[in-house]
Design a protein around this motif. Sequence first.
Motif, mmCIF file in Angstrom:
data_model
loop_
_atom_site.group_PDB
_atom_site.id
_atom_site.type_symbol
_atom_site.label_atom_id
_atom_site.label_comp_id
_atom_site.label_asym_id
_atom_site.label_seq_id
_atom_site.Cartn_x
_atom_site.Cartn_y
_atom_site.Cartn_z
ATOM 1 N N MET A 172 0.842 -1.192 0.000
ATOM 2 C CA MET A 172 0.000 0.000 0.000
ATOM 3 C C MET A 172 0.883 1.250 0.000
ATOM 4 O O MET A 172 1.819 1.372 0.796
ATOM 5 C CB MET A 172 -0.911 0.011 1.231
ATOM 6 C CG MET A 172 -1.807 1.229 1.340
ATOM 7 S SD MET A 172 -2.995 1.342 0.009
ATOM 8 C CE MET A 172 -3.685 2.947 0.309
ATOM 9 N N ASP A 173 0.599 2.176 -0.919
ATOM 10 C CA ASP A 173 1.384 3.406 -1.035
ATOM 11 C C ASP A 173 0.795 4.442 -0.070
ATOM 12 O O ASP A 173 -0.069 5.237 -0.422
ATOM 13 C CB ASP A 173 1.333 3.907 -2.483
ATOM 14 C CG ASP A 173 2.360 4.993 -2.748
ATOM 15 O OD1 ASP A 173 2.877 5.566 -1.758
ATOM 16 O OD2 ASP A 173 2.651 5.275 -3.921
ATOM 17 N N TRP A 174 1.307 4.439 1.167
ATOM 18 C CA TRP A 174 0.758 5.335 2.179
ATOM 19 C C TRP A 174 1.127 6.795 1.900
ATOM 20 O O TRP A 174 0.391 7.708 2.286
ATOM 21 C CB TRP A 174 1.279 4.923 3.552
ATOM 22 C CG TRP A 174 0.801 3.580 3.976
ATOM 23 C CD1 TRP A 174 1.529 2.431 4.060
ATOM 24 C CD2 TRP A 174 -0.530 3.236 4.362
ATOM 25 N NE1 TRP A 174 0.744 1.381 4.471
ATOM 26 C CE2 TRP A 174 -0.532 1.857 4.668
ATOM 27 C CE3 TRP A 174 -1.723 3.948 4.471
ATOM 28 C CZ2 TRP A 174 -1.669 1.183 5.078
ATOM 29 C CZ3 TRP A 174 -2.866 3.274 4.879
ATOM 30 C CH2 TRP A 174 -2.834 1.910 5.173
ATOM 31 N N SER A 175 2.251 7.041 1.243
ATOM 32 C CA SER A 175 2.622 8.422 0.935
ATOM 33 C C SER A 175 1.641 9.036 -0.063
ATOM 34 O O SER A 175 1.314 10.229 0.036
ATOM 35 C CB SER A 175 4.040 8.475 0.369
ATOM 36 O OG SER A 175 4.133 7.776 -0.870
ATOM 37 N N LEU A 181 -1.529 8.222 -0.301
ATOM 38 C CA LEU A 181 -2.738 8.505 0.479
ATOM 39 C C LEU A 181 -2.563 9.786 1.290
ATOM 40 O O LEU A 181 -3.481 10.613 1.367
ATOM 41 C CB LEU A 181 -3.038 7.325 1.407
ATOM 42 C CG LEU A 181 -4.224 7.496 2.368
ATOM 43 C CD1 LEU A 181 -5.521 7.719 1.601
ATOM 44 C CD2 LEU A 181 -4.344 6.287 3.289
ATOM 45 N N GLN A 182 -1.387 9.967 1.876
ATOM 46 C CA GLN A 182 -1.120 11.178 2.660
ATOM 47 C C GLN A 182 -1.176 12.422 1.786
ATOM 48 O O GLN A 182 -1.771 13.438 2.173
ATOM 49 C CB GLN A 182 0.250 11.066 3.330
ATOM 50 C CG GLN A 182 0.602 12.245 4.211
ATOM 51 C CD GLN A 182 1.967 12.083 4.864
ATOM 52 O OE1 GLN A 182 2.686 11.123 4.597
ATOM 53 N NE2 GLN A 182 2.326 13.031 5.718
ATOM 54 N N THR A 195 -0.552 11.313 -6.060
ATOM 55 C CA THR A 195 -1.785 11.095 -5.316
ATOM 56 C C THR A 195 -2.270 9.660 -5.536
ATOM 57 O O THR A 195 -1.648 8.884 -6.277
ATOM 58 C CB THR A 195 -2.853 12.091 -5.767
ATOM 59 O OG1 THR A 195 -3.077 11.926 -7.178
ATOM 60 C CG2 THR A 195 -2.410 13.528 -5.503
ATOM 61 N N LEU A 196 -3.380 9.317 -4.911
ATOM 62 C CA LEU A 196 -3.908 7.958 -5.041
ATOM 63 C C LEU A 196 -4.203 7.563 -6.493
ATOM 64 O O LEU A 196 -3.826 6.467 -6.912
ATOM 65 C CB LEU A 196 -5.177 7.812 -4.187
ATOM 66 C CG LEU A 196 -4.976 7.463 -2.713
ATOM 67 C CD1 LEU A 196 -6.322 7.432 -1.992
ATOM 68 C CD2 LEU A 196 -4.285 6.122 -2.566
ATOM 69 N N ARG A 225 -5.792 -2.731 -4.236
ATOM 70 C CA ARG A 225 -5.912 -2.118 -2.916
ATOM 71 C C ARG A 225 -6.102 -0.607 -3.028
ATOM 72 O O ARG A 225 -6.919 -0.012 -2.308
ATOM 73 C CB ARG A 225 -4.673 -2.442 -2.075
ATOM 74 C CG ARG A 225 -4.586 -3.885 -1.631
ATOM 75 C CD ARG A 225 -3.527 -4.064 -0.553
ATOM 76 N NE ARG A 225 -2.190 -3.851 -1.086
ATOM 77 C CZ ARG A 225 -1.417 -4.817 -1.610
ATOM 78 N NH1 ARG A 225 -1.883 -6.056 -1.676
ATOM 79 N NH2 ARG A 225 -0.197 -4.545 -2.045
ATOM 80 N N LEU A 226 -5.341 0.016 -3.910
ATOM 81 C CA LEU A 226 -5.480 1.454 -4.098
ATOM 82 C C LEU A 226 -6.860 1.812 -4.646
ATOM 83 O O LEU A 226 -7.460 2.823 -4.249
ATOM 84 C CB LEU A 226 -4.392 1.966 -5.049
ATOM 85 C CG LEU A 226 -2.963 1.936 -4.510
ATOM 86 C CD1 LEU A 226 -1.975 2.219 -5.626
ATOM 87 C CD2 LEU A 226 -2.791 2.932 -3.377
ATOM 88 N N VAL A 238 -9.367 1.639 -1.755
ATOM 89 C CA VAL A 238 -9.259 2.799 -0.864
ATOM 90 C C VAL A 238 -9.877 4.032 -1.524
ATOM 91 O O VAL A 238 -10.622 4.793 -0.889
ATOM 92 C CB VAL A 238 -7.791 3.056 -0.490
ATOM 93 C CG1 VAL A 238 -7.655 4.370 0.265
ATOM 94 C CG2 VAL A 238 -7.248 1.912 0.354
ATOM 95 N N SER A 239 -9.595 4.245 -2.801
ATOM 96 C CA SER A 239 -10.161 5.392 -3.521
ATOM 97 C C SER A 239 -11.675 5.296 -3.570
ATOM 98 O O SER A 239 -12.380 6.305 -3.392
ATOM 99 C CB SER A 239 -9.588 5.449 -4.936
ATOM 100 O OG SER A 239 -8.192 5.617 -4.917
#
Length: 261
Positions: A1-4, A6-7, A175-176, A195-196, A199-200
């Motif tokens: 998961m690319d948390w950056s 999402l941030q 971004t996401l 997964r991305l 979340v989106s």
Amino acid sequence: MDWSALQVSLLLAALTALVLLPLGLGLARWLAVTAWAGRPLVEALLLLPLLLPPTVMGFYFLVALGQGSLLGAWLASHWGVRLVFSLQGLLLVSVLVNLPFMVQPIQRAFAAVPHSLREAAWVSGLSGWQTFWRVELPLAWPGLLAGTALTVAHTLGEFGVVLMVGGNIPGETRTLPLALYTALQTPDGDAMAARLALVSFLLGLAGLLLFDQAFELQPGHFQLVFQRGYAFLLAHVRCLGGADAAGAVGAGGGDGELRFM
């Protein structure tokens, strides 16, 4: 998961909403009450980001504020501000693109406030500023909530204009949606992309549900606040001017309509 990613998406959405809320509030209220003949033109200009492709908006932004433009070069040389491939540039273009999403719901909310209620507030001795804060804003707050929710949801899903202005820099402008795009271009990136995408989808759905709830609150909320606001105004008039001033404001039966004698 690319948390950056999402941030960055959440930060961009929050900053866009914070910048647009006071700007959209003032513009929407003015559009709701003004009788200026040029209002249709202003409303048409506000709707352009909904009609133009995001890449067109990004192109015009690069032409106007890119490093090759006069304004962009001046900002870079005098202030050290670079709006291309930076979060600052993303924020500016996001504000422009999301302006109709913030203004339209707030404008409709202020337009639904009866003008007779404003007149009653003025008769009671309230200034225009006091009328806005104590009468109009409590009635129009569901529109503010709806505009904020719609702005955040749309910002989280921006792709074309973000890619053109901000690029795809990990931890800075990715971004996401861009992370999802990158994952699809990467071998064995399908699981990450799934997964991305989930979340989106959940973030967008939450924003739209909040938008829908805000408008479901309006009818009953408007009626309740209208009745309380009228009771406050009538009591205020009686305290200020006695029977003569109170006679300027009358209740038309039990429907809550304000009538001027």
